[in-house]
Design a protein around this motif. Structure first.
Motif, short mmCIF file in Angstrom:
data_model
loop_
_atom_site.label_atom_id
_atom_site.label_comp_id
_atom_site.label_asym_id
_atom_site.label_seq_id
_atom_site.Cartn_x
_atom_site.Cartn_y
_atom_site.Cartn_z
N UNK A 22 46.32 47.54 50.78
CA UNK A 22 45.94 48.04 49.45
C UNK A 22 44.42 47.94 49.34
N UNK A 23 43.88 48.32 48.16
CA UNK A 23 42.44 48.23 47.91
C UNK A 23 42.14 46.98 47.08
N UNK A 24 41.04 46.32 47.37
CA UNK A 24 40.58 45.20 46.54
C UNK A 24 39.12 45.45 46.18
N UNK A 25 38.82 45.31 44.91
CA UNK A 25 37.42 45.37 44.45
C UNK A 25 36.97 43.96 44.11
N UNK A 26 35.95 43.47 44.83
CA UNK A 26 35.43 42.13 44.59
C UNK A 26 34.38 42.22 43.47
N UNK A 27 34.59 41.44 42.42
CA UNK A 27 33.74 41.52 41.23
C UNK A 27 33.07 40.17 41.00
N UNK A 28 31.75 40.14 41.10
CA UNK A 28 30.99 38.94 40.75
C UNK A 28 29.68 39.43 40.13
N UNK A 29 29.78 39.80 38.87
CA UNK A 29 28.67 40.49 38.19
C UNK A 29 27.41 39.63 38.17
N UNK A 30 27.57 38.34 37.89
CA UNK A 30 26.41 37.42 37.80
C UNK A 30 26.49 36.45 38.98
N UNK A 31 26.00 36.70 40.10
CA UNK A 31 25.17 37.81 40.47
C UNK A 31 25.53 38.34 41.86
N UNK A 32 26.51 37.73 42.53
CA UNK A 32 26.71 37.98 43.96
C UNK A 32 26.89 39.46 44.29
N UNK A 33 27.90 40.12 43.65
CA UNK A 33 28.15 41.51 44.09
C UNK A 33 27.07 42.45 43.57
N UNK A 34 26.41 42.07 42.49
CA UNK A 34 25.24 42.86 42.07
C UNK A 34 24.14 42.76 43.12
N UNK A 35 23.86 41.55 43.58
CA UNK A 35 22.81 41.34 44.59
C UNK A 35 23.13 42.08 45.89
N UNK A 36 24.40 42.09 46.29
CA UNK A 36 24.78 42.77 47.53
C UNK A 36 24.46 44.26 47.47
N UNK A 37 24.74 44.86 46.31
CA UNK A 37 24.44 46.29 46.14
C UNK A 37 22.93 46.52 46.15
N UNK A 38 22.19 45.64 45.48
CA UNK A 38 20.72 45.78 45.43
C UNK A 38 20.13 45.71 46.84
N UNK A 39 20.62 44.79 47.65
CA UNK A 39 20.11 44.66 49.02
C UNK A 39 20.25 45.99 49.76
N UNK A 40 21.43 46.60 49.67
CA UNK A 40 21.67 47.85 50.40
C UNK A 40 20.91 49.00 49.75
N UNK A 41 20.84 48.99 48.42
CA UNK A 41 20.09 50.04 47.72
C UNK A 41 18.63 50.01 48.12
N UNK A 42 18.12 48.81 48.42
CA UNK A 42 16.70 48.66 48.77
C UNK A 42 16.44 48.70 50.27
N UNK A 43 17.46 49.16 51.01
CA UNK A 43 17.23 49.50 52.42
C UNK A 43 17.54 48.45 53.45
N UNK A 44 18.28 47.39 53.07
CA UNK A 44 18.64 46.38 54.07
C UNK A 44 19.41 47.06 55.20
N UNK A 45 19.09 46.69 56.43
CA UNK A 45 19.77 47.26 57.61
C UNK A 45 21.22 46.79 57.69
N UNK A 46 21.40 45.50 57.37
CA UNK A 46 22.74 44.92 57.47
C UNK A 46 22.85 43.77 56.47
N UNK A 47 24.01 43.67 55.82
CA UNK A 47 24.26 42.55 54.90
C UNK A 47 25.62 41.96 55.27
#
Ligand code: MLT
Length: 240
Positions: A22-47
């Motif tokens: 099935x699908x799982x969406x991991x939600x940690x708004x303050x701040x883990x999953x927000x930070x993970x998206x920011x890293x990739x949005x800002x060009x991280x090669x790998x996270x």
């Protein structure tokens, strides 16, 4: 597509046998999953998210070029390159870099979900992209709130409600009271997210840590058009 909500990792055992394929969406708004998206949005090669501080340190010892990020109890781990404020992961600091992240709750929830066929990661900042990929994948989805040390928290539950609300509009079917409760909360809070969350325990913690400005990043909608998937041990951005 049936929609389920796991309000805390403490409740995960009730769903463990169901999430395979099935699908799982991991939600940690303050701040883990927000930070993970920011890293990739800002060009991280790998996270690479990992559950433990020791594993992060081991990976860094094996490859000193790795940048390790994360917190315990909200505070940067001694010896790490970054804490877990999304504001730290600027383009200048992460573009082209390989990062490892470990957090108190978010990476723990992810490590529980490895049987799922699709693991998504995100928050308000990539909400539309997440809803799109989850709806297109057409498998039952588990909205997994990381909470705080096993406790339910407002912000993750709210986001689960927002995603469930959007998925219902695309034909999703609510399958449990946790999802109904999350949607009800979202209905109350959606017009004034920061106001509604002003009393939230994590927001109170941020005020004591003088990290309130992180809320501006974590509660802003769709600053990224990328869904983020966990595949083969690393996080990858999926342009929507
Ligand atoms: C968490 O895992 O809940 C967050 O990373 C906590 C934080 O960022 O302070």
């Amino acid at each position: 597509m049936k929609i389920h909500t796991i309000l805390s990792p403490q409740l995960f055992s009730l769903f463990a046998k169901d999430i395979a394929n099935k699908q799982v969406l991991i939600i940690d708004i303050l701040r883990a999953t927000t930070s993970m998206v920011v890293m990739l949005e800002n060009g991280a090669e790998s996270v690479k998210p990992v559950a433990g501080v020791e594993e992060a340190m081991r990976l860094k010892n094996e490859n000193p070029a790795l940048l390790i990020a994360g917190e315990r109890n909200g505070f940067k781990v001694d010896g790490f390159d970054f804490g877990n404020s999304p504001q730290e992961f600027t383009e200048e600091k992460v573009q082209g870099k390989s990062l490892v992240i470990t957090t108190t709750n978010g990476t723990q929830a992810l490590s529980l979900s490895l049987e799922a066929s699709h693991i998504w990661v995100g928050g308000f900042l990539n909400m539309d992209a997440l809803v799109k990929v989850i709806a297109n994948t057409q498998k039952d989805v588990y909205l997994f709130c990381a909470g705080w040390k096993g406790h339910v928290n407002l912000e993750d539950t709210l986001f689960a409600g927002a995603v469930a609300d959007a998925l219902v509009k695309l034909g999703g079917v609510v399958s449990d009271d946790a999802t109904r409760a999350a949607m009800g909360l979202w209905g109350i809070a959606q017009d004034d997210l920061q106001g509604f969350l002003s009393e939230a325990s994590h927001v109170q913690r941020f005020q004591s840590m003088h990290a309130e400005s992180d809320l501006d990043v974590c509660l802003k909608f769709n600053t990224s058009n990328k869904a983020v998937a966990y595949e083969n041990g690393v996080l990858v951005a999926i342009p929507s």
